[in-house]
Enzyme design. Structure first.
Site, short mmCIF file in Angstrom:
data_model
loop_
_atom_site.label_atom_id
_atom_site.label_comp_id
_atom_site.label_asym_id
_atom_site.label_seq_id
_atom_site.Cartn_x
_atom_site.Cartn_y
_atom_site.Cartn_z
N SER A 139 0.86 -1.18 0.00
CA SER A 139 0.00 0.00 0.00
C SER A 139 0.89 1.23 0.00
O SER A 139 2.07 1.16 0.40
CB SER A 139 -0.88 -0.01 1.25
N TYR A 152 -1.39 -0.78 10.86
CA TYR A 152 -1.46 -0.95 9.41
C TYR A 152 -0.16 -0.48 8.76
O TYR A 152 0.40 -1.17 7.90
CB TYR A 152 -2.66 -0.19 8.86
#
Length: 235
Positions: A139, A152
């Site tokens: 990501s 995350y």
């Protein structure tokens, strides 16, 4: 030539994984995919068979090396080979660090980071045989930290570092490795329900087309890390 080669996609029952599976099937690649939930796997397999019968849905949990080893064994039993890995399974829980629980932290690290290791560990000997390709989906959060993103961010930063180091380890076997770092994608991630409001975002089929382009590249080149974002910000 990529036709009739075999790909394995983790987290393939919806969103990015499903979009990649659809594009690869349409281009002659045999596809195995996995998910944790049997009903979701069966639903996705039925949907993907509209494009090709060369699809295999598997129930597997990337948090378990044994589970991934069984998935790879099933793929070899069905298709006889394994050429491409797309390690896509992931989840996100977004809270301030003082509110994030140990269980929530571990669920992200075990799925997003340890999971990509398990998938590679389970498949690497097969990739050596085919001089295959290992792709991870990280990501932009793997390079850009943000509020409420400690778990995350940590997992996705880790995926980037892991894949880049694995690339160096594996290239002596003629195995290629790429980490893709997408921005906002129109999926069900983090409770989102895709709709017209997501038209500005990267679409799952865009991710599929990117993976296809990577697999089609001349073997002398290696795009080892790719940042992939919407061309225009949300208006």
């Amino acid at each position: 030539m990529i036709e009739n080669k075999v790909a394995y996609i983790t987290g393939g029952t919806k969103g990015i994984g499903l979009g990649i599976a659809e594009v690869l099937l349409k281009n002659g690649i045999l596809v195995a995919f996995s998910g944790r939930n049997k009903e979701d796997v069966e639903k996705a397999e039925s949907e993907l068979k509209k494009f090709s019968q060369n699809v295999l849905g598997l129930v597997s949990d990337v948090r378990s090396l044994e589970s991934e080893e069984k998935a790879v064994q099933s793929i070899i039993g069905k298709f006889g080979r394994l050429d491409f890995i797309i390690a896509n399974a992931g989840l996100g829980i977004f809270k301030p660090v003082d509110e994030l629980t140990s269980e929530e932290w571990n669920s992200m690290i075990e799925t997003n980071l340890t999971g990509v290791f398990h998938t590679l560990k389970a498949s690497v000997e097969e990739l050596k045989k085919t001089e295959g390709y290992y792709i991870t989906i990280s990501s932009l959060a793997g390079a850009n930290f943000f509020e409420n993103g400690t778990g995350y961010n940590a997992s996705k930063f880790g995926v980037v570092g892991f894949t880049q180091a694995a690339m160096i380890d594996l290239r002596k076997y003629n195995i290629k490795s790429t980490v893709i770092m997408p921005g906002s994608v129109a999926t069900n991630f983090n409770g989102n329900i895709p709709s017209d409001k997501d038209e500005w975002k990267i679409q799952p089929e865009d991710m599929g087309n990117l993976v296809l382009d990577i697999l089609k590249m001349n073997p002398r080149v290696l795009p080892s890390k790719i940042e992939f974002r919407a061309s225009k910000p949300k208006s």
